[in-house]
Design a protein around this motif. Structure first.
Motif, mmCIF file in Angstrom:
data_model
loop_
_atom_site.group_PDB
_atom_site.id
_atom_site.type_symbol
_atom_site.label_atom_id
_atom_site.label_comp_id
_atom_site.label_asym_id
_atom_site.label_seq_id
_atom_site.Cartn_x
_atom_site.Cartn_y
_atom_site.Cartn_z
ATOM 1 N N LYS A 43 8.477 -12.217 -14.331
ATOM 2 C CA LYS A 43 9.733 -11.731 -15.007
ATOM 3 C C LYS A 43 10.342 -10.394 -15.060
ATOM 4 N N PHE A 44 9.306 -9.410 -15.190
ATOM 5 C CA PHE A 44 9.459 -8.021 -15.488
ATOM 6 C C PHE A 44 9.349 -6.906 -14.145
ATOM 7 N N ILE A 45 8.434 -7.387 -13.342
ATOM 8 C CA ILE A 45 7.927 -6.464 -12.216
ATOM 9 C C ILE A 45 9.069 -6.660 -11.178
ATOM 10 N N THR A 46 9.502 -5.419 -10.541
ATOM 11 C CA THR A 46 10.307 -5.252 -9.401
ATOM 12 C C THR A 46 9.794 -4.693 -8.284
ATOM 13 N N LYS A 47 8.526 -4.001 -8.575
ATOM 14 C CA LYS A 47 7.884 -3.277 -7.170
ATOM 15 C C LYS A 47 6.150 -3.558 -7.608
ATOM 16 N N GLU A 48 5.508 -3.767 -6.435
ATOM 17 C CA GLU A 48 4.154 -3.767 -6.800
ATOM 18 C C GLU A 48 3.365 -2.822 -5.822
ATOM 19 N N VAL A 49 2.666 -1.984 -6.297
ATOM 20 C CA VAL A 49 1.988 -0.981 -5.560
ATOM 21 C C VAL A 49 0.554 -0.941 -5.703
ATOM 22 N N SER A 50 -0.180 -0.629 -4.568
ATOM 23 C CA SER A 50 -1.712 -0.512 -4.457
ATOM 24 C C SER A 50 -1.758 0.907 -3.973
ATOM 25 N N ILE A 51 -2.945 1.430 -4.381
ATOM 26 C CA ILE A 51 -3.207 2.891 -3.684
ATOM 27 C C ILE A 51 -4.212 2.559 -2.782
ATOM 28 N N GLY A 52 -4.510 1.296 -2.296
ATOM 29 C CA GLY A 52 -5.554 1.329 -1.294
ATOM 30 C C GLY A 52 -6.556 0.019 -1.487
ATOM 31 N N ASP A 53 -7.243 -0.222 -0.389
ATOM 32 C CA ASP A 53 -7.851 -1.597 -0.327
ATOM 33 C C ASP A 53 -9.043 -1.291 -1.062
ATOM 34 N N TYR A 54 -9.022 -1.147 -2.368
ATOM 35 C CA TYR A 54 -10.419 -1.136 -3.044
ATOM 36 C C TYR A 54 -9.838 -1.697 -4.708
ATOM 37 N N VAL A 55 -10.839 -2.092 -5.322
ATOM 38 C CA VAL A 55 -10.384 -2.205 -6.742
ATOM 39 C C VAL A 55 -10.863 -1.284 -7.690
ATOM 40 N N LEU A 56 -9.917 -0.887 -8.503
ATOM 41 C CA LEU A 56 -10.459 0.030 -9.667
ATOM 42 C C LEU A 56 -10.411 -0.662 -11.083
ATOM 43 N N SER A 57 -11.032 0.072 -11.885
ATOM 44 C CA SER A 57 -11.253 -0.765 -13.163
ATOM 45 C C SER A 57 -9.943 -1.085 -13.841
ATOM 46 N N ASP A 112 1.901 11.590 -9.126
ATOM 47 C CA ASP A 112 1.737 12.712 -8.401
ATOM 48 C C ASP A 112 2.419 12.853 -7.217
ATOM 49 N N ALA A 113 2.174 11.798 -6.235
ATOM 50 C CA ALA A 113 2.723 11.821 -5.133
ATOM 51 C C ALA A 113 4.329 11.950 -5.217
ATOM 52 N N ILE A 114 5.101 11.277 -6.210
ATOM 53 C CA ILE A 114 6.451 11.374 -6.622
ATOM 54 C C ILE A 114 6.951 12.756 -7.075
ATOM 55 N N ILE A 115 6.223 13.226 -8.136
ATOM 56 C CA ILE A 115 6.706 14.449 -9.007
ATOM 57 C C ILE A 115 6.745 15.677 -7.835
ATOM 58 N N ARG A 116 5.645 15.783 -6.919
ATOM 59 C CA ARG A 116 5.585 16.781 -6.385
ATOM 60 C C ARG A 116 6.715 17.302 -5.188
ATOM 61 N N LEU A 117 7.654 15.932 -5.002
ATOM 62 C CA LEU A 117 8.643 15.739 -4.078
ATOM 63 C C LEU A 117 10.033 16.134 -4.989
ATOM 64 N N LEU A 118 10.032 16.177 -6.208
ATOM 65 C CA LEU A 118 11.213 16.457 -6.985
ATOM 66 C C LEU A 118 11.524 17.994 -6.703
ATOM 67 N N THR A 152 0.664 -1.159 0.101
ATOM 68 C CA THR A 152 -0.101 -0.063 -0.005
ATOM 69 C C THR A 152 1.074 1.154 -0.116
ATOM 70 N N LEU A 153 0.500 1.975 -0.903
ATOM 71 C CA LEU A 153 1.523 3.377 -1.091
ATOM 72 C C LEU A 153 1.323 4.276 0.133
ATOM 73 N N ASN A 154 2.274 4.681 0.668
ATOM 74 C CA ASN A 154 2.484 5.561 1.779
ATOM 75 C C ASN A 154 3.394 6.740 1.452
ATOM 76 N N GLN A 155 3.630 7.609 2.270
ATOM 77 C CA GLN A 155 4.615 8.979 1.864
ATOM 78 C C GLN A 155 5.816 8.496 1.873
ATOM 79 N N GLN A 156 6.363 7.587 2.690
ATOM 80 C CA GLN A 156 7.843 7.195 2.810
ATOM 81 C C GLN A 156 8.072 6.410 1.475
ATOM 82 N N MET A 157 7.145 5.858 1.019
ATOM 83 C CA MET A 157 7.447 5.040 -0.311
ATOM 84 C C MET A 157 7.616 6.088 -1.385
ATOM 85 N N ALA A 158 6.724 7.074 -1.351
ATOM 86 C CA ALA A 158 6.723 8.314 -2.602
ATOM 87 C C ALA A 158 8.163 9.141 -2.458
ATOM 88 N N ASN A 159 8.575 9.041 -1.163
ATOM 89 C CA ASN A 159 9.748 9.842 -0.832
ATOM 90 C C ASN A 159 10.980 9.221 -1.657
#
Ligand code: SAM
Length: 225
Positions: free
Chosen positions: A124-138, A149-155, A92-99
């Motif tokens: 084979k390809f994925i090195t990290k798996e990230v969820s944005i919360g405990d619900y399912v999007l389409s 967005d969470a990453i870019i605003r920290l640059l 689950t995504l959190n601020q520390q991960m984004a940092n």
């Protein structure tokens, strides 16, 4: 930083990157966001990117071949720090991960659809798996936009006041204090006097106390951590 987003619905990602802070960050050359249409890597005439699940059951599965072709083409051009799959069963995504991710140079984000991607893509390809919360999007597009967005605003250089992101919620395992702006009084509702006192030290103390109060009340789990 460069972010490559792989999707079968590229149009879904047009708006999130065309406004406000994310648009300005790209215009300033602080981040390059490149969206790739997975169908361009499909090998059939009908540009097929999904198929029925082996073993039956409802829902289509995204095929490995177009994803392999797209990721391999990108990896042949530059080295990537991570190939991220947006998925509800990821961390689950959190601020520390984004940092942490904001310190990286090149990221690939893969957006799933339907029932998700063939498991062999993940192996084979994925090195990290990230969820944005405990619900399912389409699909993973909105999740990729949220993560970006969470990453870019920290640059560095993206926010006009670089200290701003550091005083937001979660940076110090605390929620942010309340904020106010003009007018100082509106229909009898007054701004706390301390904020108009001009006393920088006392204002800082007040903000810290309010942040603590708010965190203890709404998210006591953050203080335990
Ligand atoms: N069958 C999958 C499951 O139950 O875990 C859900 C697939 S979902 C309908 C389609 C795609 O949306 C996923 O492959 C993923 O890329 C994206 N997605 C859905 N929910 C998400 C979430 N909470 N966080 C990140 N991505 C999500």
């Amino acid at each position: 930083m460069r972010i490559d987003i792989i999707t079968c619905l590229p149009k879904l990602l047009e708006s999130p990157f065309s406004h406000s802070i994310l648009e300005r960050a790209q215009k300033k050359g602080l981040v390059e966001v490149v969206v790739h249409d997975l169908r361009a890597y499909a090998t059939t005439k009908s540009r097929q990117i999904d198929d029925y699940a082996f073993g039956g059951g409802a829902g289509m599965v995204m095929m490995i071949e177009p994803i392999d072709k797209c990721i391999s083409a990108l990896q042949s051009e530059r080295k990537y720090d991570d190939v991220i799959y947006l998925t509800p069963d990821g961390a689950t995504l959190n601020q520390q991960m984004a940092n942490r991710m904001s310190l990286q140079k090149n990221l690939i984000m893969l957006c799933g659809h339907y029932k998700g991607v063939d498991e062999r893509v993940r192996e084979k390809f994925i090195t990290k798996e990230v969820s944005i919360g405990d619900y399912v999007l389409s699909g993973g597009e909105l999740a990729a936009a949220v993560l970006s967005d969470a990453i870019i605003r920290l640059l560095p250089g993206v926010l006009s006041d670089e200290t701003s992101a550091l005083t937001d919620s979660f940076q110090d395992h605390m929620l942010a204090p309340p904020v106010y702006t003009r007018p100082a009084e509106y229909k009898g509702l007054k701004v706390p006097e301390i904020l108009t006192s001009g006393h920088a030290g006392k204002i800082e103390e007040w903000r810290y106390e309010k942040a603590m109060e708010r965190t203890a009340e709404r998210r006591p789990d953050l203080l335990k951590n």
